[in-house]
Motif scaffolding. Structure first.
Motif, PDB file in Angstrom:
ATOM      1  N   UNK A 240       0.852  -1.187   0.000  1.00 41.95           N
ATOM      2  CA  UNK A 240       0.000   0.000   0.000  1.00 41.95           C
ATOM      3  C   UNK A 240       0.888   1.238   0.000  1.00 41.95           C
ATOM      4  N   UNK A 241       0.806   1.993  -1.081  1.00 38.90           N
ATOM      5  CA  UNK A 241       1.624   3.197  -1.212  1.00 38.90           C
ATOM      6  C   UNK A 241       0.759   4.423  -0.922  1.00 38.90           C
ATOM      7  N   UNK A 242       1.175   5.177   0.059  1.00 34.77           N
ATOM      8  CA  UNK A 242       0.412   6.354   0.446  1.00 34.77           C
ATOM      9  C   UNK A 242       0.564   7.452  -0.609  1.00 34.77           C
ATOM     10  N   UNK A 243      -0.517   8.140  -0.927  1.00 32.20           N
ATOM     11  CA  UNK A 243      -0.479   9.167  -1.985  1.00 32.20           C
ATOM     12  C   UNK A 243       0.274  10.414  -1.540  1.00 32.20           C
ATOM     13  N   UNK A 244       0.862  11.065  -2.538  1.00 31.62           N
ATOM     14  CA  UNK A 244       1.578  12.309  -2.238  1.00 31.62           C
ATOM     15  C   UNK A 244       0.622  13.497  -2.211  1.00 31.62           C
ATOM     16  N   UNK A 245      -0.375  13.456  -3.077  1.00 34.33           N
ATOM     17  CA  UNK A 245      -1.300  14.579  -3.166  1.00 34.33           C
ATOM     18  C   UNK A 245      -2.439  14.491  -2.162  1.00 34.33           C
ATOM     19  N   UNK A 246      -2.923  15.622  -1.727  1.00 33.69           N
ATOM     20  CA  UNK A 246      -4.041  15.657  -0.786  1.00 33.69           C
ATOM     21  C   UNK A 246      -5.321  15.167  -1.471  1.00 33.69           C
ATOM     22  N   UNK A 247      -6.035  14.286  -0.798  1.00 32.40           N
ATOM     23  CA  UNK A 247      -7.300  13.798  -1.323  1.00 32.40           C
ATOM     24  C   UNK A 247      -7.182  12.592  -2.224  1.00 32.40           C
ATOM     25  N   UNK A 248      -5.958  12.205  -2.603  1.00 31.08           N
ATOM     26  CA  UNK A 248      -5.774  11.036  -3.463  1.00 31.08           C
ATOM     27  C   UNK A 248      -5.867   9.759  -2.635  1.00 31.08           C
ATOM     28  N   UNK A 249      -6.340   8.692  -3.277  1.00 29.06           N
ATOM     29  CA  UNK A 249      -6.460   7.408  -2.582  1.00 29.06           C
ATOM     30  C   UNK A 249      -5.104   6.692  -2.544  1.00 29.06           C
ATOM     31  N   UNK A 250      -4.852   5.916  -1.496  1.00 26.90           N
ATOM     32  CA  UNK A 250      -3.669   5.056  -1.483  1.00 26.90           C
ATOM     33  C   UNK A 250      -3.749   4.044  -2.621  1.00 26.90           C
ATOM     34  N   UNK A 251      -2.590   3.671  -3.169  1.00 22.18           N
ATOM     35  CA  UNK A 251      -2.536   2.690  -4.246  1.00 22.18           C
ATOM     36  C   UNK A 251      -2.204   1.322  -3.641  1.00 22.18           C
ATOM     37  N   UNK A 252      -3.076   0.352  -3.884  1.00 20.88           N
ATOM     38  CA  UNK A 252      -2.899  -0.984  -3.329  1.00 20.88           C
ATOM     39  C   UNK A 252      -2.456  -1.929  -4.441  1.00 20.88           C
ATOM     40  N   UNK A 253      -1.307  -2.552  -4.263  1.00 20.52           N
ATOM     41  CA  UNK A 253      -0.788  -3.479  -5.255  1.00 20.52           C
ATOM     42  C   UNK A 253      -0.243  -4.724  -4.588  1.00 20.52           C
ATOM     43  N   UNK A 254       0.169  -5.688  -5.410  1.00 21.54           N
ATOM     44  CA  UNK A 254       0.804  -6.910  -4.912  1.00 21.54           C
ATOM     45  C   UNK A 254       2.102  -7.103  -5.684  1.00 21.54           C
ATOM     46  N   UNK A 255       3.197  -7.292  -4.939  1.00 26.36           N
ATOM     47  CA  UNK A 255       4.502  -7.499  -5.564  1.00 26.36           C
ATOM     48  C   UNK A 255       5.001  -8.895  -5.231  1.00 26.36           C
ATOM     49  N   UNK A 256       5.675  -9.568  -6.181  1.00 26.56           N
ATOM     50  CA  UNK A 256       6.224 -10.900  -5.897  1.00 26.56           C
ATOM     51  C   UNK A 256       7.244 -10.814  -4.770  1.00 26.56           C
TER      52      UNK A 256
END
Length: 201
Positions: free
Chosen positions: A46-62
């Motif tokens: 889960x990568x926290x967004x840099x911009x205000x109001x943006x959603x965190x990006x949820x991904x899966x890495x090997x």
């Protein structure tokens, strides 16, 4: 590599990770009915967004996989490799949320697909090659091959692609899934989310 402010959790293909109102889908994740699901085995990132109001990006890495051997009673995630008249052959991807470092093969026999109307089971109506399936290890078969069962409501197909359009299918019942693009219905033995403890169908 996880960015500052992110957290990582082991996940298996088909795991439900979150909702689209809270997260944006990143790499290794697919969206279905407003939910985000893991498309691969790895670490939820889960990568926290840099911009205000943006959603965190949820991904899966090997990730590096750990030594592990399935045993009877374990819940496993498998990928169907071949479907025959009386059984479906599969590769075991992980035990619980733990990925495997060694390849193990599994077999879902016709009598282990469901708990009722066993004699009416048609294997190709339950599984197709490429399907991701949640199953339970019944016993050790022969030469690194395990007998698997999906004879509980919470076990069965958790991820499948449409034969017509190649997109993820949407469950429409216990035995059907639909292509969201072509509206074509395909038969499967669908895993019922939240059905743990129910009697097998």
């Amino acid at each position: 590599m996880a960015a500052a402010g992110s957290r990582e959790t082991p996940v298996c293909a088909g795991d439900r990770l979150g909702t689209t109102d809270l997260y944006e889908a990143g790499e290794g994740v697919y969206v279905r009915d407003g939910f985000l699901f893991a498309g691969i085995v790895g670490l939820q990132h889960i990568e926290q967004p840099a911009g205000r109001g943006a959603k965190p990006v949820l991904g899966v890495v090997p990730r590096g996989i750990q030594p592990l051997v399935p045993k009877p009673g374990d819940l496993v995630t498998v990928k169907i490799s071949r479907v025959a008249q009386t059984a479906a052959m599969a590769l075991v991807l992980c035990v619980g949320r733990q990925a495997l470092s060694t390849e193990f093969k599994g077999v879902i026999r016709q009598q282990d697909v469901r708990a009722t109307e066993i004699d009416r089971v048609v294997m190709y109506d339950c599984f197709r090659p490429g399907d991701i399936v949640r199953a339970e290890v019944v016993s050790l078969g022969d030469a690194r091959s395990y007998y698997l069962s999906t004879a509980k409501n919470e076990l069965g197909v958790v991820y499948a692609r449409s034969a017509a359009a190649g997109v993820p299918l949407v469950p429409t019942g216990w035995v059907t899934m639909m292509c969201p693009e072509t509206r074509t219905v395909e038969k499967r033995k669908v895993a019922r989310l939240g059905a743990a403890g129910d009697e097998g169908r």
